[in-house]
Design a protein around this motif. Structure first.
Motif, PDB file in Angstrom:
ATOM      1  N   LYS A 165       0.822  -1.212   0.000  1.00 33.62           N
ATOM      2  CA  LYS A 165       0.000   0.000   0.000  1.00 33.62           C
ATOM      3  C   LYS A 165       0.859   1.265   0.000  1.00 33.62           C
ATOM      4  CE  LYS A 165      -3.855   2.351   2.266  1.00 33.62           C
ATOM      5  NZ  LYS A 165      -3.264   3.689   2.124  1.00 33.62           N
ATOM      6  N   GLU A 166       1.912   1.269   0.791  1.00 37.66           N
ATOM      7  CA  GLU A 166       2.784   2.452   0.865  1.00 37.66           C
ATOM      8  C   GLU A 166       3.427   2.737  -0.492  1.00 37.66           C
ATOM      9  OE1 GLU A 166       6.796   3.968   3.240  1.00 37.66           O
ATOM     10  OE2 GLU A 166       5.595   2.326   4.083  1.00 37.66           O
ATOM     11  N   ILE A 167       3.826   1.682  -1.191  1.00 37.65           N
ATOM     12  CA  ILE A 167       4.416   1.835  -2.523  1.00 37.65           C
ATOM     13  C   ILE A 167       3.378   2.398  -3.493  1.00 37.65           C
ATOM     14  CG2 ILE A 167       5.436   0.600  -4.486  1.00 37.65           C
ATOM     15  CD1 ILE A 167       6.516  -1.438  -2.388  1.00 37.65           C
ATOM     16  N   LEU A 168       2.168   1.854  -3.433  1.00 37.69           N
ATOM     17  CA  LEU A 168       1.089   2.339  -4.298  1.00 37.69           C
ATOM     18  C   LEU A 168       0.782   3.804  -4.035  1.00 37.69           C
ATOM     19  CD1 LEU A 168      -1.364  -0.697  -4.305  1.00 37.69           C
ATOM     20  CD2 LEU A 168      -0.474   0.442  -6.344  1.00 37.69           C
ATOM     21  N   ASP A 169       0.696   4.176  -2.770  1.00 42.33           N
ATOM     22  CA  ASP A 169       0.397   5.570  -2.424  1.00 42.33           C
ATOM     23  C   ASP A 169       1.473   6.505  -2.959  1.00 42.33           C
ATOM     24  OD1 ASP A 169      -1.895   4.769  -1.147  1.00 42.33           O
ATOM     25  OD2 ASP A 169      -1.035   4.821   0.871  1.00 42.33           O
ATOM     26  N   TYR A 170       2.727   6.070  -2.859  1.00 42.00           N
ATOM     27  CA  TYR A 170       3.830   6.905  -3.361  1.00 42.00           C
ATOM     28  C   TYR A 170       3.726   7.076  -4.868  1.00 42.00           C
ATOM     29  CZ  TYR A 170       8.469   8.926  -3.772  1.00 42.00           C
ATOM     30  OH  TYR A 170       9.508   9.790  -4.028  1.00 42.00           O
ATOM     31  N   LEU A 171       3.464   5.984  -5.568  1.00 45.21           N
ATOM     32  CA  LEU A 171       3.364   6.053  -7.031  1.00 45.21           C
ATOM     33  C   LEU A 171       2.186   6.908  -7.471  1.00 45.21           C
ATOM     34  CD1 LEU A 171       4.109   2.320  -7.910  1.00 45.21           C
ATOM     35  CD2 LEU A 171       5.591   4.273  -8.392  1.00 45.21           C
ATOM     36  N   LYS A 172       1.074   6.834  -6.747  1.00 49.66           N
ATOM     37  CA  LYS A 172      -0.119   7.582  -7.119  1.00 49.66           C
ATOM     38  C   LYS A 172       0.037   9.082  -6.906  1.00 49.66           C
ATOM     39  CE  LYS A 172      -3.468   3.878  -6.204  1.00 49.66           C
ATOM     40  NZ  LYS A 172      -4.561   3.431  -5.307  1.00 49.66           N
ATOM     41  N   VAL A 173       0.744   9.468  -5.857  1.00 47.97           N
ATOM     42  CA  VAL A 173       0.824  10.892  -5.493  1.00 47.97           C
ATOM     43  C   VAL A 173       2.209  11.475  -5.734  1.00 47.97           C
ATOM     44  CG1 VAL A 173       0.498  12.584  -3.647  1.00 47.97           C
ATOM     45  CG2 VAL A 173      -1.001  10.582  -3.777  1.00 47.97           C
ATOM     46  N   ASN A 174       3.205  10.965  -5.019  1.00 48.98           N
ATOM     47  CA  ASN A 174       4.538  11.564  -5.079  1.00 48.98           C
ATOM     48  C   ASN A 174       5.164  11.483  -6.463  1.00 48.98           C
ATOM     49  OD1 ASN A 174       3.914  10.514  -2.300  1.00 48.98           O
ATOM     50  ND2 ASN A 174       5.711  11.729  -1.783  1.00 48.98           N
ATOM     51  N   SER A 175       5.097  10.297  -7.077  1.00 49.03           N
ATOM     52  CA  SER A 175       5.718  10.138  -8.399  1.00 49.03           C
ATOM     53  C   SER A 175       5.033  11.012  -9.436  1.00 49.03           C
ATOM     54  CB  SER A 175       5.670   8.670  -8.838  1.00 49.03           C
ATOM     55  OG  SER A 175       6.489   7.881  -8.007  1.00 49.03           O
ATOM     56  N   LEU A 176       3.709  11.120  -9.339  1.00 45.85           N
ATOM     57  CA  LEU A 176       2.980  11.977 -10.275  1.00 45.85           C
ATOM     58  C   LEU A 176       3.375  13.433 -10.090  1.00 45.85           C
ATOM     59  CD1 LEU A 176       0.866  12.340 -12.478  1.00 45.85           C
ATOM     60  CD2 LEU A 176      -0.891  12.421 -10.692  1.00 45.85           C
ATOM     61  N   ASN A 177       3.459  13.887  -8.851  1.00 44.36           N
ATOM     62  CA  ASN A 177       3.870  15.274  -8.589  1.00 44.36           C
ATOM     63  C   ASN A 177       5.287  15.522  -9.077  1.00 44.36           C
ATOM     64  OD1 ASN A 177       1.431  15.888  -7.379  1.00 44.36           O
ATOM     65  ND2 ASN A 177       2.151  15.452  -5.297  1.00 44.36           N
TER      66      ASN A 177
END
Length: 332
Positions: free
Chosen positions: A129-141
């Motif tokens: 979940k933590e990896i998914l959250d990072y990819l969804k928000v941080n990586s996009l930003n």
């Protein structure tokens, strides 16, 4: 579209009348020209100029792989879809809109990785979940804020590293992934990644050959001499859904075995002949799998989707229509 033919044994490939003949251990295997799109030589294969001329006249691409299962090169027939107008415009788009297209490609990688991981998250792998959250928000930003190609490539590298960090939760315990090692691969996972990515890259070379695009003018990867860099661009978004889904399926369903299907020594690890056949069969099945295309209103294969991304790029170059690579989420 035509079929892909794989040659995994040592032998000789020649023209025999109006067919292609592979000779191995005094036995002839005939390959029909009419429905052959490309040939993969995964072992030592002798060829001659008579055969190459025959392949060229029939627009058949032939790919060569080295001992380590890595891509060596391609015999690329004389281009039959040449467009000076498109090449000029493709070069101009590189100068004017490179970052836009590069970001679209990296975002496509990000979206497809998320979709692959979501499958495992929904099936109980809550550790990711933590990896998914990072990819969804941080990586996009980070991608949206990237100001040059170097920063875009940095975001891409970060996305892949996050993906690799999920393997410990997804894969069976026999297949350990420490880091990505390419030349040569050092463990079974790296061996499969390198082999799968090489086949996917050469598939993309063939797909682009059957469009009017110029192989040497790329956007995410640097255009350089001696390689088909646009194929490197367009195959990237398909790696999560072709190479890695194939690997996950084979490993988790115990169709491939660390001890039975790999050749190892102190310096490298490679798929052996049996392992290659298992991997190729699974990869081809995935490439030929079909899904409903919402715009075309018909079922299309993954092989076709790669070519359609080339057409999308042409639409952007010639008509300015937005370029969005294939997304598993959107189905287009």
């Amino acid at each position: 579209m035509g079929k892909t033919r794989y040659i995994t044994s040592i032998g000789e490939l020649t023209r025999k009348d109006n067919s292609i003949c592979f000779r191995n251990n005094n036995k002839n295997i005939y390959i029909p020209v009419e429905n052959t799109r490309e040939i993969y030589c995964l072992n030592e294969v002798s060829i001659n100029s008579k055969l190459l001329d025959f392949l060229s006249k029939n627009n058949i691409v032939i790919h060569f792989f080295n001992y380590y299962g890595g891509y060596s090169g391609t015999f690329y027939p004389k281009e039959y879809l040449i467009s000076g107008k498109l090449t000029v415009k493709q070069a101009q788009v590189y100068l004017d809109h490179r970052l836009l297209i590069a970001k679209a490609i990296v975002n496509g990688i990000r979206e497809n990785i998320i979709e692959v991981l979501m499958h495992y998250y929904k099936h109980g792998k809550t550790e990711i979940k933590e990896i998914l959250d990072y990819l969804k928000v941080n990586s996009l930003n980070n991608l949206e804020n990237a100001a040059d190609i170097k920063q875009i490539l940095s975001v891409e590298g970060e996305i892949w590293q996050k993906f690799y960090s999920s393997f410990q939760y997804i894969l069976k315990e026999d297949f350990v992934f420490n880091k990505r090692v390419k030349r040569p691969p050092d463990n079974p996972l790296n061996a499969m990644i390198s082999f799968g990515n090489s086949i996917l890259y050469s598939k993309t070379v063939t797909s682009i050959y059957h469009t009017h695009l110029n192989q040497s003018i790329s956007f995410l990867h640097e255009p350089s001499e001696g390689r088909f860099s646009l194929s490197l661009d367009l195959c990237e978004v398909f790696k999560p859904i072709v190479t890695f889904k194939t690997i996950f399926e084979l490993v988790n369903n115990r169709k491939i075995n660390v001890n039975k299907h790999f050749e190892k020594n102190l310096n490298y690890c490679l798929l052996n002949d049996e392992g290659k056949k298992i991997f190729i069969s699974a990869l081809e099945k995935r490439l030929e799998s079909v899904s409903d295309h919402p715009k075309l209103k018909r079922k299309v294969s993954v092989n076709t989707l790669i070519k359609l991304d080339g057409y999308k790029l042409i639409k952007f170059i010639m008509e300015g229509k937005p370029f969005k690579p294939y997304s598993l989420k959107d189905g287009m």
